[in-house]
Design a protein around this motif. Sequence first.
Motif, mmCIF file in Angstrom:
data_model
loop_
_atom_site.group_PDB
_atom_site.id
_atom_site.type_symbol
_atom_site.label_atom_id
_atom_site.label_comp_id
_atom_site.label_asym_id
_atom_site.label_seq_id
_atom_site.Cartn_x
_atom_site.Cartn_y
_atom_site.Cartn_z
ATOM 1 N N LEU A 153 82.157 -5.931 56.328
ATOM 2 C CA LEU A 153 81.896 -4.372 55.716
ATOM 3 C C LEU A 153 83.297 -3.816 56.184
ATOM 4 O O LEU A 153 84.046 -4.380 56.974
ATOM 5 C CB LEU A 153 80.882 -3.612 56.615
ATOM 6 C CG LEU A 153 79.355 -4.105 56.646
ATOM 7 C CD1 LEU A 153 78.540 -3.328 57.538
ATOM 8 C CD2 LEU A 153 78.893 -3.739 55.360
ATOM 9 N N SER A 154 83.549 -2.723 55.278
ATOM 10 C CA SER A 154 84.722 -2.179 55.884
ATOM 11 C C SER A 154 84.572 -1.339 57.132
ATOM 12 O O SER A 154 83.529 -0.892 57.430
ATOM 13 C CB SER A 154 85.259 -1.098 54.592
ATOM 14 O OG SER A 154 84.397 -0.090 54.426
ATOM 15 N N TRP A 155 85.892 -1.050 57.673
ATOM 16 C CA TRP A 155 85.482 -0.400 58.866
ATOM 17 C C TRP A 155 86.876 0.192 59.446
ATOM 18 O O TRP A 155 88.073 -0.221 58.966
ATOM 19 C CB TRP A 155 85.350 -1.303 59.887
ATOM 20 C CG TRP A 155 85.792 -2.337 60.597
ATOM 21 C CD1 TRP A 155 86.025 -3.649 59.968
ATOM 22 C CD2 TRP A 155 86.625 -2.912 61.646
ATOM 23 N NE1 TRP A 155 86.753 -4.664 60.244
ATOM 24 C CE2 TRP A 155 87.126 -4.113 61.310
ATOM 25 C CE3 TRP A 155 87.014 -2.181 62.711
ATOM 26 C CZ2 TRP A 155 87.737 -4.650 62.246
ATOM 27 C CZ3 TRP A 155 87.678 -2.888 63.634
ATOM 28 C CH2 TRP A 155 88.088 -4.014 63.708
ATOM 29 N N LYS A 156 86.896 0.997 60.491
ATOM 30 C CA LYS A 156 88.242 1.498 60.813
ATOM 31 C C LYS A 156 88.252 1.615 62.507
ATOM 32 O O LYS A 156 87.315 1.912 62.950
ATOM 33 C CB LYS A 156 88.851 2.892 60.203
ATOM 34 C CG LYS A 156 87.747 3.961 60.411
ATOM 35 C CD LYS A 156 88.195 5.207 59.670
ATOM 36 C CE LYS A 156 87.149 6.412 60.041
ATOM 37 N NZ LYS A 156 87.595 7.474 59.255
ATOM 38 N N PHE A 157 89.383 1.190 63.101
ATOM 39 C CA PHE A 157 89.490 1.243 64.644
ATOM 40 C C PHE A 157 90.291 2.283 64.947
ATOM 41 O O PHE A 157 91.491 2.370 64.443
ATOM 42 C CB PHE A 157 90.104 -0.155 64.911
ATOM 43 C CG PHE A 157 90.071 -0.384 66.351
ATOM 44 C CD1 PHE A 157 88.880 -0.427 67.192
ATOM 45 C CD2 PHE A 157 91.336 -0.417 66.938
ATOM 46 C CE1 PHE A 157 89.220 -0.634 68.527
ATOM 47 C CE2 PHE A 157 91.556 -0.670 68.511
ATOM 48 C CZ PHE A 157 90.206 -0.756 69.244
ATOM 49 N N VAL A 158 89.761 3.328 65.687
ATOM 50 C CA VAL A 158 90.398 4.353 66.220
ATOM 51 C C VAL A 158 90.540 4.490 67.701
ATOM 52 O O VAL A 158 89.365 4.147 68.364
ATOM 53 C CB VAL A 158 89.638 5.725 65.824
ATOM 54 C CG1 VAL A 158 90.278 6.831 66.171
ATOM 55 C CG2 VAL A 158 89.488 5.556 64.149
ATOM 56 N N THR A 159 91.667 4.800 68.159
ATOM 57 C CA THR A 159 91.842 5.023 69.679
ATOM 58 C C THR A 159 91.948 6.448 69.921
ATOM 59 O O THR A 159 92.717 7.232 69.261
ATOM 60 C CB THR A 159 93.082 4.374 69.936
ATOM 61 O OG1 THR A 159 93.020 2.797 69.900
ATOM 62 C CG2 THR A 159 93.219 4.444 71.526
ATOM 63 N N LEU A 160 91.082 7.189 70.723
ATOM 64 C CA LEU A 160 91.282 8.462 71.043
ATOM 65 C C LEU A 160 91.368 8.637 72.530
ATOM 66 O O LEU A 160 90.942 7.976 73.416
ATOM 67 C CB LEU A 160 89.668 9.001 70.810
ATOM 68 C CG LEU A 160 89.178 9.020 69.356
ATOM 69 C CD1 LEU A 160 87.621 9.407 69.201
ATOM 70 C CD2 LEU A 160 89.991 9.738 68.220
ATOM 71 N N SER A 161 92.046 9.614 72.809
ATOM 72 C CA SER A 161 92.244 10.128 74.215
ATOM 73 C C SER A 161 91.760 11.663 74.289
ATOM 74 O O SER A 161 91.974 12.451 73.318
ATOM 75 C CB SER A 161 93.883 10.069 74.440
ATOM 76 O OG SER A 161 94.618 8.858 74.253
ATOM 77 N N ARG A 162 91.408 11.641 75.451
ATOM 78 C CA ARG A 162 90.929 13.076 75.828
ATOM 79 C C ARG A 162 91.792 14.162 75.923
ATOM 80 O O ARG A 162 93.093 13.866 76.499
ATOM 81 C CB ARG A 162 89.955 13.132 77.187
ATOM 82 C CG ARG A 162 89.328 14.380 77.549
ATOM 83 C CD ARG A 162 88.598 14.292 78.619
ATOM 84 N NE ARG A 162 87.155 13.474 78.613
ATOM 85 C CZ ARG A 162 86.327 13.506 77.901
ATOM 86 N NH1 ARG A 162 85.947 14.888 77.517
ATOM 87 N NH2 ARG A 162 85.199 12.857 78.038
ATOM 88 N N LYS A 163 91.972 15.170 75.189
ATOM 89 C CA LYS A 163 92.979 16.160 75.501
ATOM 90 C C LYS A 163 93.259 16.785 76.643
ATOM 91 O O LYS A 163 92.343 16.838 77.493
ATOM 92 C CB LYS A 163 92.666 17.286 74.196
ATOM 93 C CG LYS A 163 92.992 16.928 72.809
ATOM 94 C CD LYS A 163 92.431 18.177 71.929
ATOM 95 C CE LYS A 163 92.658 17.379 70.319
ATOM 96 N NZ LYS A 163 92.319 18.555 69.737
#
Length: 163
Positions: A153-163
């Motif tokens: 499947l298509s997918w995206k890998f996202v890195t998030l940091s708490r503000k």
Amino acid sequence: MINYFIVAGLGKNRELGLSNELLWKLPEDLKNFKALTIGKSMIMGRKTFESIGRPLPKRETIILTRDHSYKQDGCVVLHSIDEIENYLTQSGKTEAAIVGGGEIYQLYLSKCSKMYLSFVDFEGEADTFFPSFDASLWSEDSLEVHPAGESTLSWKFVTLSRK
């Protein structure tokens, strides 16, 4: 203080799994998981551990369960967030990965400073879901887009940091 971070793959409606199984197979995502967790302590629930079936190499497996009689060779079995915090602190650990399932993500969401999320182009039946979270509390550090392949499947890998 322990730096907690979440590693998860979720579908369009926050789906995580069905009947203790993952809903897709994405080899590149598994490579990300391995890179993020090697050498770290991984915190997971009993059902997540049982779906994996064994401790993963070069990582410490900490199982959080309400069942005080539960034992698992090669793993640390604890029964509360406080027990885990004390264990990690006494062991000199400074970082731990939260790797599932849904209840464990919910317990640790407010304690995490980072999330590594794979958003998979999947919409379907599930019995375990990633908790809702307020996106305005997080900033996007990185985004990798992965188009669908012949068998993925298509997918995206996202890195998030708490503000």
